[in-house]
Design a protein around this motif. Structure first.
Motif, PDB file in Angstrom:
ATOM      1  N   ALA A   1       0.830  -1.207   0.000  1.00  0.00           N
ATOM      2  CA  ALA A   1       0.000   0.000   0.000  1.00  0.00           C
ATOM      3  C   ALA A   1       0.865   1.257   0.000  1.00  0.00           C
ATOM      4  O   ALA A   1       2.056   1.223   0.294  1.00  0.00           O
ATOM      5  CB  ALA A   1      -0.923  -0.004   1.213  1.00  0.00           C
ATOM      6  N   GLU A   2       0.213   2.355  -0.311  1.00  0.00           N
ATOM      7  CA  GLU A   2       0.864   3.663  -0.260  1.00  0.00           C
ATOM      8  C   GLU A   2       0.618   4.241   1.127  1.00  0.00           C
ATOM      9  O   GLU A   2      -0.509   4.589   1.479  1.00  0.00           O
ATOM     10  CB  GLU A   2       0.261   4.571  -1.327  1.00  0.00           C
ATOM     11  N   GLY A   3       1.659   4.274   1.948  1.00  0.00           N
ATOM     12  CA  GLY A   3       1.514   4.774   3.302  1.00  0.00           C
ATOM     13  C   GLY A   3       1.291   3.660   4.305  1.00  0.00           C
ATOM     14  O   GLY A   3       1.030   2.514   3.947  1.00  0.00           O
ATOM     15  N   PRO A   4       1.402   3.993   5.584  1.00  0.00           N
ATOM     16  CA  PRO A   4       1.271   2.972   6.639  1.00  0.00           C
ATOM     17  C   PRO A   4      -0.168   2.512   6.828  1.00  0.00           C
ATOM     18  O   PRO A   4      -1.121   3.203   6.439  1.00  0.00           O
ATOM     19  CB  PRO A   4       1.779   3.704   7.881  1.00  0.00           C
ATOM     20  N   SER A   5      -0.308   1.336   7.428  1.00  0.00           N
ATOM     21  CA  SER A   5      -1.616   0.786   7.776  1.00  0.00           C
ATOM     22  C   SER A   5      -1.569   0.295   9.212  1.00  0.00           C
ATOM     23  O   SER A   5      -0.528  -0.146   9.705  1.00  0.00           O
ATOM     24  CB  SER A   5      -1.978  -0.396   6.858  1.00  0.00           C
ATOM     25  N   ARG A   6      -2.730   0.356   9.882  1.00  0.00           N
ATOM     26  CA  ARG A   6      -2.823  -0.135  11.264  1.00  0.00           C
ATOM     27  C   ARG A   6      -4.052  -1.026  11.388  1.00  0.00           C
ATOM     28  O   ARG A   6      -5.162  -0.604  11.079  1.00  0.00           O
ATOM     29  CB  ARG A   6      -2.907   1.036  12.249  1.00  0.00           C
ATOM     30  N   LEU A   7      -3.822  -2.258  11.829  1.00  0.00           N
ATOM     31  CA  LEU A   7      -4.889  -3.231  12.025  1.00  0.00           C
ATOM     32  C   LEU A   7      -5.017  -3.506  13.512  1.00  0.00           C
ATOM     33  O   LEU A   7      -4.029  -3.802  14.185  1.00  0.00           O
ATOM     34  CB  LEU A   7      -4.571  -4.530  11.268  1.00  0.00           C
ATOM     35  N   THR A   8      -6.240  -3.426  14.031  1.00  0.00           N
ATOM     36  CA  THR A   8      -6.464  -3.597  15.472  1.00  0.00           C
ATOM     37  C   THR A   8      -7.473  -4.724  15.717  1.00  0.00           C
ATOM     38  O   THR A   8      -8.043  -5.291  14.787  1.00  0.00           O
ATOM     39  CB  THR A   8      -6.990  -2.289  16.098  1.00  0.00           C
ATOM     40  N   GLY A   9      -7.686  -5.028  17.013  1.00  0.00           N
ATOM     41  CA  GLY A   9      -8.637  -6.070  17.391  1.00  0.00           C
ATOM     42  C   GLY A   9      -8.100  -7.476  17.191  1.00  0.00           C
ATOM     43  O   GLY A   9      -8.867  -8.414  16.969  1.00  0.00           O
ATOM     44  N   LEU A  10      -6.783  -7.647  17.309  1.00  0.00           N
ATOM     45  CA  LEU A  10      -6.144  -8.909  16.932  1.00  0.00           C
ATOM     46  C   LEU A  10      -5.737  -9.777  18.113  1.00  0.00           C
ATOM     47  O   LEU A  10      -5.000 -10.745  17.933  1.00  0.00           O
ATOM     48  CB  LEU A  10      -4.881  -8.610  16.090  1.00  0.00           C
ATOM     49  N   HIS A  11      -6.215  -9.496  19.337  1.00  0.00           N
ATOM     50  CA  HIS A  11      -5.684 -10.175  20.514  1.00  0.00           C
ATOM     51  C   HIS A  11      -5.855 -11.689  20.458  1.00  0.00           C
ATOM     52  O   HIS A  11      -5.011 -12.431  20.972  1.00  0.00           O
ATOM     53  CB  HIS A  11      -6.339  -9.626  21.786  1.00  0.00           C
ATOM     54  N   THR A  12      -6.918 -12.188  19.814  1.00  0.00           N
ATOM     55  CA  THR A  12      -7.109 -13.647  19.783  1.00  0.00           C
ATOM     56  C   THR A  12      -6.070 -14.349  18.912  1.00  0.00           C
ATOM     57  O   THR A  12      -5.882 -15.563  19.029  1.00  0.00           O
ATOM     58  CB  THR A  12      -8.512 -14.007  19.272  1.00  0.00           C
ATOM     59  N   LEU A  13      -5.364 -13.612  18.053  1.00  0.00           N
ATOM     60  CA  LEU A  13      -4.348 -14.227  17.193  1.00  0.00           C
ATOM     61  C   LEU A  13      -3.137 -14.709  17.984  1.00  0.00           C
ATOM     62  O   LEU A  13      -2.325 -15.487  17.464  1.00  0.00           O
ATOM     63  CB  LEU A  13      -3.893 -13.237  16.117  1.00  0.00           C
ATOM     64  N   ARG A  14      -2.997 -14.266  19.219  1.00  0.00           N
ATOM     65  CA  ARG A  14      -1.871 -14.732  20.040  1.00  0.00           C
ATOM     66  C   ARG A  14      -2.027 -16.201  20.433  1.00  0.00           C
ATOM     67  O   ARG A  14      -1.057 -16.835  20.853  1.00  0.00           O
ATOM     68  CB  ARG A  14      -1.778 -13.888  21.321  1.00  0.00           C
ATOM     69  N   HIS A  15      -3.245 -16.760  20.307  1.00  0.00           N
ATOM     70  CA  HIS A  15      -3.526 -18.096  20.841  1.00  0.00           C
ATOM     71  C   HIS A  15      -4.008 -19.041  19.750  1.00  0.00           C
ATOM     72  O   HIS A  15      -4.881 -19.868  19.975  1.00  0.00           O
ATOM     73  CB  HIS A  15      -4.586 -17.995  21.942  1.00  0.00           C
ATOM     74  N   LYS A  16      -3.418 -18.946  18.571  1.00  0.00           N
ATOM     75  CA  LYS A  16      -3.818 -19.812  17.458  1.00  0.00           C
ATOM     76  C   LYS A  16      -2.724 -20.868  17.227  1.00  0.00           C
ATOM     77  O   LYS A  16      -1.983 -21.216  18.133  1.00  0.00           O
ATOM     78  CB  LYS A  16      -4.056 -18.966  16.210  1.00  0.00           C
ATOM     79  N   GLU A  17      -2.653 -21.383  15.989  1.00  0.00           N
ATOM     80  CA  GLU A  17      -1.631 -22.393  15.677  1.00  0.00           C
ATOM     81  C   GLU A  17      -0.223 -21.863  15.912  1.00  0.00           C
ATOM     82  O   GLU A  17       0.717 -22.630  16.119  1.00  0.00           O
ATOM     83  CB  GLU A  17      -1.787 -22.871  14.235  1.00  0.00           C
ATOM     84  N   SER A  18      -0.079 -20.562  15.832  1.00  0.00           N
ATOM     85  CA  SER A  18       1.150 -19.872  16.231  1.00  0.00           C
ATOM     86  C   SER A  18       0.713 -18.594  16.933  1.00  0.00           C
ATOM     87  O   SER A  18      -0.474 -18.277  16.986  1.00  0.00           O
ATOM     88  CB  SER A  18       2.009 -19.530  14.996  1.00  0.00           C
ATOM     89  N   ASP A  19       1.672 -17.857  17.470  1.00  0.00           N
ATOM     90  CA  ASP A  19       1.379 -16.479  17.870  1.00  0.00           C
ATOM     91  C   ASP A  19       1.361 -15.706  16.557  1.00  0.00           C
ATOM     92  O   ASP A  19       2.404 -15.299  16.030  1.00  0.00           O
ATOM     93  CB  ASP A  19       2.471 -15.948  18.811  1.00  0.00           C
ATOM     94  N   ARG A  20       0.176 -15.531  16.005  1.00  0.00           N
ATOM     95  CA  ARG A  20       0.085 -15.027  14.637  1.00  0.00           C
ATOM     96  C   ARG A  20       0.527 -13.581  14.490  1.00  0.00           C
ATOM     97  O   ARG A  20       0.996 -13.180  13.410  1.00  0.00           O
ATOM     98  CB  ARG A  20      -1.348 -15.213  14.107  1.00  0.00           C
ATOM     99  N   ILE A  21       0.396 -12.788  15.527  1.00  0.00           N
ATOM    100  CA  ILE A  21       0.888 -11.413  15.434  1.00  0.00           C
ATOM    101  C   ILE A  21       2.408 -11.428  15.302  1.00  0.00           C
ATOM    102  O   ILE A  21       2.983 -10.747  14.443  1.00  0.00           O
ATOM    103  CB  ILE A  21       0.441 -10.584  16.654  1.00  0.00           C
TER     104      ILE A  21
END
Length: 419
Positions: free
Chosen positions: A316-336
């Protein structure tokens, strides 16, 4: 194959049936006395794990082409432990279903699954007077000693760590001795998957009632039925992002624009980045722009889709910020952590918090081998970068079998290479 060829993504693709719906449907079919057919189910490792669990519990389960035929009802304690593979959803549903059975059932898993939290669901079973024993920290292996099934009444269910605890409780609830009042606690999470559970239960004759605090579930049991699994919106994220980053045009065959699967939200975020997304008589068409724009997006309701979206942010052109991802810490990997590592290897500047990811794209992608961390979604997401940057390889390409065994072949067929 360890990566995707560089080129523009163009054409039609039929993604596998929804893994989430397939697993839920097989479990409910096992609880429904009589013959059910689950059509168009995902052929992945996780779905096969649920089929094995249902068969071990006494259901007759047979594969017929793309369909599963299930003779349900009369479940019993298995001869040995239930191996749920690496599927967290299968394990959590198996724990809940084990509570409906008289006898002892032990649930096990492989990979990172024995590290993933089960404690909140175990507390729900204990509130139903069901004896449960687990490894330290409320993890697998878990042994459930059922005696008389679920009781019913009011039960609090936390959803902050995972809404799968709620889905598992809902699936067992119609079998309880008395009607059940389920009260939601600890945050919202990806509640779209709970809506999927409720819709699927209704297809099998059980109709939870939404209340101000959760659900009321009548003592209804289930009826056998023929159920058709919709295309998997989570898998559709990858060809959609492929179109977005290559300026391509991809039709997701048979996916409905009004489908309620949570990861359909990713298509709206791609629109905000500059894509055109439109329904057609063939499905949903995604047309990528000449240049993507950075985005700020809340992915709490569709965290798995954030991984593919993060790769779109790389271009993308410029930075991006994705939020609401706390459940990704407890998946098949620490996805974050895993997706951040991969994006950084490709040249991006990445900042993370416990539940967010900020991506500053590089001027030029650095070709590299990226690590899948044993996680199918990390592998499929990072592989997309190779469509724009030749030389991006995944260290463990076979891990995609967990969700989409034909991923490499199906995605390669989309790639148009001039000359």
């Amino acid at each position: 194959m360890t990566g995707l060829p560089a080129g523009r993504a163009v054409g039609e693709i039929r993604v596998p049936g929804s893994k989430s719906a397939s697993i839920r449907a097989l479990a409910v079919a096992a609880l429904a006395p009589g013959r059910s057919v689950v059509r168009g189910a995902d052929p992945s490792d996780d779905v096969s794990a649920m089929a094995r669990v249902a068969a071990a519990l006494g259901a007759k389960v047979e594969r017929d082409g793309a369909d599963w035929v299930v003779e349900g009802g009369g479940l019993r304690a298995p001869d040995g432990p239930l191996d749920c593979g690496e599927s967290g959803l299968t394990a959590r549903i198996a724990i809940a279903v084990a509570g409906t059975i008289d006898g002892e059932v032990t649930i096990t898993g492989r990979g990172r699954l024995p590290e993933r939290p089960m404690g909140p669901l175990l507390d729900v079973l204990r509130s139903q007077h069901i004896e449960v024993v687990s490894a330290p920290g409320g993890t697998l292996p878990v042994t459930v000693r059922g005696a008389g099934g679920w009781w019913g009444g009011e039960v609090p269910v936390p959803t902050g760590t995972s809404t799968q605890f709620l889905s598992a409780t809902l699936i067992a609830a119609p079998t309880a001795r008395y009607p059940m009042a389920i009260r939601l606690e600890e945050g919202s999470g990806a509640l779209g998957y709970v809506e999927m559970t409720v819709d699927l239960m209704a297809a099998f004759g059980a109709r939870p009632i939404v209340t101000g605090h959760g659900f009321e579930v009548p003592k209804s049991g289930y009826r056998p039925t023929d159920y058709t699994v919709p295309p998997d919106a989570s898998s559709a994220v990858y060809p959609a992002v492929a179109a977005a980053i290559t300026g391509g045009e991809v039709t997701l065959v048979d996916l409905r624009p009004d489908d309620r699967q949570p990861d359909m939200a990713v298509l709206r975020h791609l629109e905000a980045m500059g894509c055109r997304v439109e329904g057609t008589d063939r499905g949903v068409r995604v047309i990528g722009p000449e240049r993507l724009q950075g985005i700020e997006a809340d992915l709490e309701s569709s965290p798995d889709g954030a991984l593919g979206l993060a790769v779109a942010c790389l271009f993308a052109e410029g930075p991006s910020r994705l939020t609401g991802l706390h459940t990704l810490r407890h998946k098949e990997s620490d996805r974050i952590a895993a997706i951040s590592e991969g994006l950084e290897r490709l040249g991006a500047e990445v900042a993370t918090t416990e539940d967010s990811l900020t991506v500053r794209p590089p001027a030029l992608i650095t070709p590299a081998q990226v690590r899948a961390h044993g996680d199918h979604r990390i592998a499929m997401s990072l592989a997309l970068a190779g469509l724009k940057a030749p030389g991006v390889d995944v260290d463990d390409p076979g891990v995609v079998a967990k969700t989409w065994p034909a991923f490499w072949d199906d995605m390669t067929r989309l790639v148009f290479q001039p000359g």
